[in-house]
Design a protein around this motif. Structure first.
Motif, mmCIF file in Angstrom:
data_model
loop_
_atom_site.group_PDB
_atom_site.id
_atom_site.type_symbol
_atom_site.label_atom_id
_atom_site.label_comp_id
_atom_site.label_asym_id
_atom_site.label_seq_id
_atom_site.Cartn_x
_atom_site.Cartn_y
_atom_site.Cartn_z
ATOM 1 N N GLU A 1 -0.481 9.369 19.823
ATOM 2 C CA GLU A 1 -0.266 10.660 19.357
ATOM 3 C C GLU A 1 0.082 10.730 17.954
ATOM 4 N N THR A 2 1.044 9.582 17.698
ATOM 5 C CA THR A 2 1.620 9.627 16.286
ATOM 6 C C THR A 2 0.907 8.819 15.232
ATOM 7 N N PHE A 3 0.467 7.640 15.656
ATOM 8 C CA PHE A 3 -0.207 6.776 14.728
ATOM 9 C C PHE A 3 -2.051 6.674 14.775
ATOM 10 N N GLN A 4 -2.499 7.798 15.705
ATOM 11 C CA GLN A 4 -4.022 7.625 16.027
ATOM 12 C C GLN A 4 -4.453 6.251 16.340
ATOM 13 N N VAL A 5 -3.722 5.471 16.980
ATOM 14 C CA VAL A 5 -4.432 4.056 17.392
ATOM 15 C C VAL A 5 -4.116 3.936 19.111
ATOM 16 N N PRO A 6 -4.890 4.730 19.677
ATOM 17 C CA PRO A 6 -4.653 4.670 21.225
ATOM 18 C C PRO A 6 -5.477 3.300 21.400
ATOM 19 N N ILE A 7 -4.633 2.816 22.571
ATOM 20 C CA ILE A 7 -5.211 1.433 23.109
ATOM 21 C C ILE A 7 -6.576 1.702 23.802
ATOM 22 N N THR A 8 -7.501 1.168 23.713
ATOM 23 C CA THR A 8 -8.677 1.315 24.311
ATOM 24 C C THR A 8 -9.396 0.189 25.105
ATOM 25 N N ASP A 9 -8.894 -0.853 24.787
ATOM 26 C CA ASP A 9 -9.449 -2.171 25.683
ATOM 27 C C ASP A 9 -8.219 -3.424 25.498
ATOM 28 N N ALA A 10 -8.345 -4.241 26.252
ATOM 29 C CA ALA A 10 -7.250 -5.346 26.174
ATOM 30 C C ALA A 10 -7.851 -6.532 27.109
ATOM 31 N N GLU A 11 -7.582 -7.819 26.621
ATOM 32 C CA GLU A 11 -7.747 -8.779 27.469
ATOM 33 C C GLU A 11 -6.459 -9.364 27.758
ATOM 34 N N GLN A 12 -6.299 -9.804 29.431
ATOM 35 C CA GLN A 12 -4.967 -10.071 29.847
ATOM 36 C C GLN A 12 -5.448 -11.493 30.656
ATOM 37 N N THR A 13 -4.302 -12.135 30.552
ATOM 38 C CA THR A 13 -4.242 -13.618 31.150
ATOM 39 C C THR A 13 -3.101 -13.609 32.081
ATOM 40 N N VAL A 14 -3.214 -13.921 33.493
ATOM 41 C CA VAL A 14 -2.199 -13.872 34.419
ATOM 42 C C VAL A 14 -2.047 -15.152 34.986
ATOM 43 N N THR A 15 -0.662 -15.354 34.755
ATOM 44 C CA THR A 15 -0.024 -16.890 35.308
ATOM 45 C C THR A 15 1.228 -16.549 36.233
ATOM 46 N N ALA A 16 1.729 -17.688 36.560
ATOM 47 C CA ALA A 16 2.962 -17.574 37.270
ATOM 48 C C ALA A 16 3.811 -18.443 36.471
ATOM 49 N N ILE A 17 4.945 -17.838 36.632
ATOM 50 C CA ILE A 17 6.358 -18.660 36.007
ATOM 51 C C ILE A 17 7.465 -18.523 36.817
ATOM 52 N N GLY A 18 8.579 -19.619 36.845
ATOM 53 C CA GLY A 18 9.886 -19.292 37.366
ATOM 54 C C GLY A 18 10.714 -18.693 36.485
ATOM 55 N N ALA A 19 11.826 -17.783 37.153
ATOM 56 C CA ALA A 19 12.671 -17.093 36.241
ATOM 57 C C ALA A 19 13.643 -18.159 35.561
ATOM 58 N N ASP A 20 14.082 -18.074 34.290
ATOM 59 C CA ASP A 20 15.155 -18.663 34.060
ATOM 60 C C ASP A 20 16.432 -17.814 33.969
#
Length: 244
Positions: free
Chosen positions: A172-191
């Motif tokens: 709405e403010t910057f006219q750059v709507p997120i249209t697509d994305a690449e995601q990588t899913v992994t698992a980590i332990g909480a520090d």
């Protein structure tokens, strides 16, 4: 709490009690309500302490209940289910009838890490917006977002209401709507730091998602998020292509 009859038979007593307590959480109690104490459950259903503890332990492992040391066992918040479509955290929470909010952990303009600069295709000396937020649903911690936003497209992002949906601001403010994305899913332990923020024990497995988001061909967001696995589920549908 209406009593149910637990009987000897092919279904173990702890499994019968687990189903009863699961129904109680679903129909009578609300997220955040305390579960009746172990002694009350023993007396109500005529079972042993071992049976009660195993039934509760199964529901804790499933994410339906959570234990708080020194306070008791509580109904856990409803898990946020993502179907791997592109939506903001606020939108996903809204779809689950949960109130989204944020706690700002860091908001600054700074030089970005090498991986971020490579995605944004900018020099290392260029300052970008760094925003780190604790994401809450109905006041309970669900995730931590550690995100960078390209200053070429959203130079004054921090001057907006970043407690709510940044995706809405980008649109709405910057006219750059997120249209697509690449995601990588992994698992980590909480520090230790992440564990304290998410209210889990150090070493607890967390879902780690790294997202490279664009508006058309413009690289806008690089985000590293960690989610509590008892409060966030990923669901996807896969199909098999027709054999030729």
């Amino acid at each position: 709490m209406a009593p149910h009859i637990i009987t000897d038979g092919p279904v173990p007593k702890h499994a019968q009690l687990r189903d009863i307590l699961s129904e109680l959480c679903r129909t009578t109690l609300r997220p955040g309500d305390i579960l009746p104490g172990e002694r009350i459950l023993e007396e109500t259903y005529g079972v042993s302490r071992i049976t009660v503890r195993r039934a509760i332990g199964d529901l804790v492992a499933e994410g339906r209940l959570r234990r708080v040391r020194g306070k008791g066992t509580f109904v856990a918040p409803n898990p946020l289910v993502s179907h791997l479509h592109l939506a903001s955290f606020s939108d996903e929470m809204g779809n689950q009838q949960l109130a989204a909010s944020s706690r700002i952990l860091l908001g600054e303009r700074a030089s970005a890490p090498e991986e971020v600069c490579a995605f944004f295709d900018t020099e290392a000396t260029v300052a970008h917006t760094h925003l780190r937020r604790l994401r809450l649903g109905d006041g309970e911690p669900y995730a931590i977002d550690d995100a960078w936003y390209n200053s070429s497209f959203a130079p004054s992002l921090l001057e907006n209401d970043i407690y709510n949906s940044v995706y809405a601001i980008l649109d709405e403010t910057f006219q750059v709507p997120i249209t697509d994305a690449e995601q990588t899913v992994t698992a980590i332990g909480a520090d230790e730091e992440i564990a304290a923020l998410l209210d889990v024990s150090a070493g607890t497995p967390l879902l780690h998602i790294t997202r490279f988001a664009r508006s058309g061909d413009r690289p806008v967001e690089w985000c590293s998020s960690v989610y509590r696995t008892d409060r966030y589920h990923l669901t996807t549908q896969v199909t098999r292509s027709a054999e030729k």
